[in-house]
Design an enzyme around this catalytic site. Structure first.
Site, PDB file in Angstrom:
ATOM      1  N   ASP A 118     -40.967  11.827 -52.624  1.00 10.38           N
ATOM      2  CA  ASP A 118     -40.182  12.087 -53.694  1.00 10.38           C
ATOM      3  C   ASP A 118     -40.857  12.641 -53.523  1.00 10.38           C
ATOM      4  OD1 ASP A 118     -39.969   8.985 -54.017  1.00 10.38           O
ATOM      5  OD2 ASP A 118     -41.809   8.395 -55.604  1.00 10.38           O
ATOM      6  N   ASP A 124     -49.220   6.702 -47.280  1.00 16.56           N
ATOM      7  CA  ASP A 124     -47.708   6.983 -48.494  1.00 16.56           C
ATOM      8  C   ASP A 124     -48.258   6.993 -49.683  1.00 16.56           C
ATOM      9  OD1 ASP A 124     -45.660   6.778 -48.497  1.00 16.56           O
ATOM     10  OD2 ASP A 124     -45.090   4.467 -48.491  1.00 16.56           O
ATOM     11  N   LYS A 125     -46.764   6.834 -50.809  1.00 11.13           N
ATOM     12  CA  LYS A 125     -47.073   6.646 -52.253  1.00 11.13           C
ATOM     13  C   LYS A 125     -46.773   5.414 -52.607  1.00 11.13           C
ATOM     14  CE  LYS A 125     -44.637   8.795 -54.871  1.00 11.13           C
ATOM     15  NZ  LYS A 125     -44.155   7.725 -56.611  1.00 11.13           N
ATOM     16  N   ARG A 159     -39.636   7.899 -60.981  1.00 10.82           N
ATOM     17  CA  ARG A 159     -38.165   8.350 -59.686  1.00 10.82           C
ATOM     18  C   ARG A 159     -37.188   8.062 -60.970  1.00 10.82           C
ATOM     19  NH1 ARG A 159     -40.517   5.974 -55.186  1.00 10.82           N
ATOM     20  NH2 ARG A 159     -38.179   4.662 -54.580  1.00 10.82           N
ATOM     21  N   THR A 164     -45.434  11.976 -48.874  1.00  6.47           N
ATOM     22  CA  THR A 164     -44.583  10.165 -49.211  1.00  6.47           C
ATOM     23  C   THR A 164     -42.821  11.689 -49.540  1.00  6.47           C
ATOM     24  OG1 THR A 164     -44.060   9.625 -51.783  1.00  6.47           O
ATOM     25  CG2 THR A 164     -45.284  12.493 -52.073  1.00  6.47           C
ATOM     26  N   ASP A 176     -47.147   0.645 -45.659  1.00  4.07           N
ATOM     27  CA  ASP A 176     -46.245  -0.833 -46.539  1.00  4.07           C
ATOM     28  C   ASP A 176     -44.576  -0.661 -46.037  1.00  4.07           C
ATOM     29  OD1 ASP A 176     -44.842  -0.039 -49.462  1.00  4.07           O
ATOM     30  OD2 ASP A 176     -45.084   1.265 -48.217  1.00  4.07           O
ATOM     31  N   LYS A 183     -44.255  12.667 -40.693  1.00  5.86           N
ATOM     32  CA  LYS A 183     -46.226  12.079 -40.916  1.00  5.86           C
ATOM     33  C   LYS A 183     -46.362  12.372 -39.788  1.00  5.86           C
ATOM     34  CE  LYS A 183     -44.408   9.454 -45.020  1.00  5.86           C
ATOM     35  NZ  LYS A 183     -43.733   8.428 -45.987  1.00  5.86           N
ATOM     36  N   LYS A 190     -29.254  10.513 -49.151  1.00  2.00           N
ATOM     37  CA  LYS A 190     -30.503  10.326 -49.989  1.00  2.00           C
ATOM     38  C   LYS A 190     -28.743   9.898 -50.654  1.00  2.00           C
ATOM     39  CE  LYS A 190     -34.065  13.558 -49.478  1.00  2.00           C
ATOM     40  NZ  LYS A 190     -33.680  13.487 -47.493  1.00  2.00           N
TER      41      LYS A 190
END
Length: 815
Positions: A447, A147-148, A365, A445, A553, A533, A317
């Site tokens: 993002d 993950d990022k 971001r 990710t 995480d 994922k 979102k």
């Protein structure tokens, strides 16, 4: 939990008649409790089996076939005389030591030792091993899916950029925003104090200021107020240090000063935005279910009533809130969210898409903030429709979403914010180490593409001189085909692809896409959902057959972690969901380097040596039994009986054999300095049919030498054969452990001498197996020594020659 009812509380029908004799029937007659949904447990993860265990299972099957074949051969050479089937079963029992029954016990004990060593390693503090079945998998990994946010980055957000369309503010110009806010609110309060009848805040600056200044100041005021109101952050105040011993404190016992305030929210992004508004003068000081209070730079408190709140979801979102200003009564609908969700909601503009791209390329971001003013009638109409939709029985979620979307039209675009998430410590050298170790890294990710690409470059996931192929958005099968052809013509380049394009490619060209992607040194998948994922992990397992590791995480990484062969969770700011669901839990991403290069390498090589040695231990004694039976006319008579066989696998050889879990071929510092050594592990050369056959040949050679030597040198009584051969067997096993060890540990020396001492001490008590008068003679000692030397010395010579003329890769570093 309520206690089960006793017999006296059962219904009368359950206490009388034949059924009353069985209390379980009476219990079954009780009303069943209502089953509520509970946490889903992945059964596959609970019963996970490592690749090393599967390989050892294959070798054990080969040993079973060898056992059956050897027994049949012995019966055949015997000539099928008499009840041959009875002799067959006798031979199966005599040669049953070929099957390494103690292998499972030794391996499980070894895995427990590896887990203990990992958790006690001071260089990776806080590491927790949550499984005792797959530590060797850490030494066989080929693909690492990470993950990022929170994994490669710290998940500590810092406000970096505010863009209003015509003007952009960075970290070095935040003081200008602060001055605008101070001027704006000072004018509002001065007008309110001068005209008591006017309670509406005026957003017009001084008339002497230029017209452009008025416009910018007004827009900054609205943007900062929107950011300070549209969130789910709650300010928290610690109780005074002097008050103790109570779980609840009165309001007077709390310190409401700025220094004592902390913010709590579901996302670090939210906290970063509220902390920024505090730094420029507009502070969130209180919040409850119905209202929130802001403190202006002048110290005045503004109260806003929360009428409705629409939380952020991964599908929408975006999040929204409707508030009423206490002083003016104005009702405002604020909304913020990702640019892909907000671009169709806000009024037409020509700068949002371009500036979002610019910020993303800087690794920021982005969040788009917008507002919509509502009249009292508009809000009352919305509220009635919203409440009616929430009371619907069928399609409630769809109806509620439709009512909310009726508000999300032609909203006024206020600003675009940019927040930076800094890289974790030592991410760059760790990724470089993993890449040198032959591990291919995929970053998955949620993002946007530009942000993910920027982080991939800054973290050196993609090296500076490496080409990047950005997969264009594809919707149809034809577009996917054209883009795949364009990608196929490129060589040794990293791939960046969005989740939507990935879905189309996997739908029509799954095999071709995975084949091309696996050739890339690095892959970045952006806008990935948690389901995607996990799907990518399973695709790699299915198409490559290689071992995969997933690290994350947050709760959105749990499905990916549980789908991988080896899951690693990081305890971060998003809680412990990932770390609790993973096989291994670490505190920082940089710890994965030592976890794989040192502990993974040692666990695999130690388990491979331990497994093959336990097999050798059974094969050598079965070989001696076969030679003994062949010499004595294929008689199905045991060579060693009773305590000798029990002691052979336990106190005589267990400690030295198990001490192999302390062996290491190179020092940890060397393994970290030369990660290229890890590549050899993925080829599985430490445990293969080739190494297995070598151990089989060693066992046959040594078993034959020990048995024939004892028969050749034995004297008048058969008991001398047992004494000579068994003593030589124990010495040979101890010497073979010494031959296998590459780096000595003091516990290994203790285990060797302890086992030898136990055997020598037991000779005095085993009178039925040993002639005490014979074993104390010089004749016994030289015969045992001669047989042991012949069985072991050639192997030492071969090992020396092999190490001299064809040294393994690690020996070149240790010399």
């Amino acid at each position: 939990m309520a206690a089960l009812p006793g017999p006296a509380s059962l219904p009368a029908s359950g206490r009388t008649g034949a059924k009353a004799k069985d209390p379980w029937l009476a219990f079954a007659a009780l009303p069943k409790p209502v089953m509520r949904p509970c946490l889903k447990i992945d059964i596959k993860k609970q019963g996970q089996v490592g690749l090393l265990d599967l390989e050892l299972n294959q070798l054990t099957k080969a040993l079973f076939l060898a056992l059956v074949a050897l027994s049949v051969v012995m019966v055949t050479l015997q000539g099928f005389v008499g009840p041959w089937y009875r002799n067959l079963f006798r031979f199966l029992l005599l040669f049953s030591y070929i099957i390494p029954i103690s292998l499972r016990v030794n391996l499980d004990m070894g895995k427990a030792a590896y887990g203990w060593m990992i958790m006690k390693d001071d260089n990776i503090p806080g590491t927790v091993v949550r499984t005792s079945t797959i530590p060797e998998e850490l030494g066989r990994l080929v693909y690492l899916l990470t993950d990022k946010t929170g994994t490669l980055t710290q998940n500590e957000m810092i406000f970096k950029r505010l863009h209003l369309g015509t003007v952009s503010y960075g970290t070095d110009t935040m003081d200008e925003i602060q001055s605008h806010i101070i001027n704006s609110y000072s004018q509002v309060h001065s007008q309110n104090s001068g005209n008591s009848t006017s309670s509406t805040p005026s957003r017009k600056p001084q008339s002497s200021a230029p017209k452009v200044r008025k416009s910018v100041s007004s827009r900054i005021h609205e943007a900062v107020k929107a950011i300070a109101l549209c969130h789910n952050v709650t300010p928290v105040y610690e109780s005074r240090a002097g008050v103790s011993g109570e779980t609840e404190y009165a309001e007077v016992d709390q310190d409401f000063s700025d220094e004592n305030r902390t913010y709590q929210a579901s996302s670090p992004d939210e906290v970063a935005l509220v902390q920024w508004t505090e730094s420029v003068g507009l502070t969130l000081v209180n919040r409850d279910l119905t209202s929130m209070q802001l403190k202006t730079p002048g110290g005045h408190i503004l109260t806003y009533y929360i009428l409705q709140i629409f939380p952020f979801t991964s599908e929408s979102k975006r999040m929204g809130i409707i508030v009423r200003d206490e002083s003016s009564g104005e009702i405002t609908f604020y909304m913020k969210g990702a640019d892909v969700a907000m671009s169709t909601i806000v009024q037409y503009n020509d700068w949002l898409e371009e500036e979002c791209g610019n910020m993303a390329r800087e690794g920021l971001r982005t969040l788009v903030v917008a507002k919509k003013s509502l009249t009292e009638e508009q809000y009352q109409d919305f509220e009635s429709r919203y409440n009616q939709a929430k009371l619907s029985i069928h399609d409630r979620n769809l109806k509620v979403a439709a009512v909310v979307e009726s508000l999300e039209r032609e909203m006024e675009l206020l600003c675009l914010t940019g927040v930076e998430d800094q890289l974790q410590a030592d991410v760059r050298p760790t990724l470089e180490m993993l890449r040198n170790a032959g591990i291919k890294i995929w970053m998955l990710t949620g993002d946007k593409l530009e942000t993910a690409t920027c982080i991939a470059k800054s973290s050196h996931l993609v090296s500076r001189n490496q080409d990047i192929h950005i997969f264009r958005p594809v919707v149809t099968r034809g577009e996917a085909h054209l883009e795949l052809n364009a990608f196929r013509r490129k060589h040794d380049c990293a791939l960046v692809i969005s989740g939507d394009s990935l879905e189309v490619c996997l739908k029509y060209y799954e095999h071709e896409f995975v084949e091309l992607a696996c050739q890339c040194p690095a892959v970045v998948c952006c806008r990935c959902s948690p389901t995607q994922k996990a799907h990518i992990v399973k695709l790699l397992q299915h198409h490559t057959g290689k071992r995969t590791c997933a690290i994350g995480d947050g709760g959105n990484d749990v499905s990916m972690i549980q789908a991988a062969d080896c899951g690693i969770g990081i305890e971060g700011k998003e809680g412990k969901q990932a770390s609790l669901a993973a096989d291994f839990s670490i505190t920082q991403f940089k710890h994965i380097g030592r976890l794989l290069m040192v502990h993974g390498r040692n666990s695999y090589k130690r388990s491979a040596a331990l497994g093959q040695f336990v097999m050798h231990r059974g094969l050598i004694i079965s070989t001696m039994q076969a030679v003994f039976s062949s010499v004595f006319y294929f008689a199905s008579v045991p060579l060693y009986q009773g305590f000798l066989m029990v002691g052979y696998a336990t106190i005589y050889t267990m400690f030295p054999v198990f001490s192999l879990v302390l062996d290491q071929d190179v020092k940890p510092e060397m393994a970290l300095l030369y990660p290229e050594l890890y590549k050899d592990l993925t080829k599985g050369r430490s445990l293969s049919f080739k190494t297995f056959l070598i151990w089989v040949l060693i066992s046959i050679y040594q078993g034959g030498i020990l048995m024939y030597g004892a028969l050749l040198l034995f004297e008048s009584e058969f008991v001398h054969v047992v004494a000579i051969s068994f003593t030589a067997l124990i010495l040979t096993e101890l010497l073979m452990v010494a031959l296998t060890i590459r780096t000595w540990h003091w516990l290994m020396v203790v285990a060797e001498f302890l086992s030898l001492g136990c055997y020598v001490a037991s000779l005095a008590f085993l009178n039925e197996y040993f002639d005490v008068a014979f074993i104390t003679t010089v004749t016994f000692l030289w015969k045992v020594s001669a047989i042991t030397v012949v069985s072991c010395l050639p192997l030492y010579i071969l090992k020396y020659l092999k190490r001299k003329f064809s040294p393994p890769s690690y020996s070149k570093l240790t010399s």
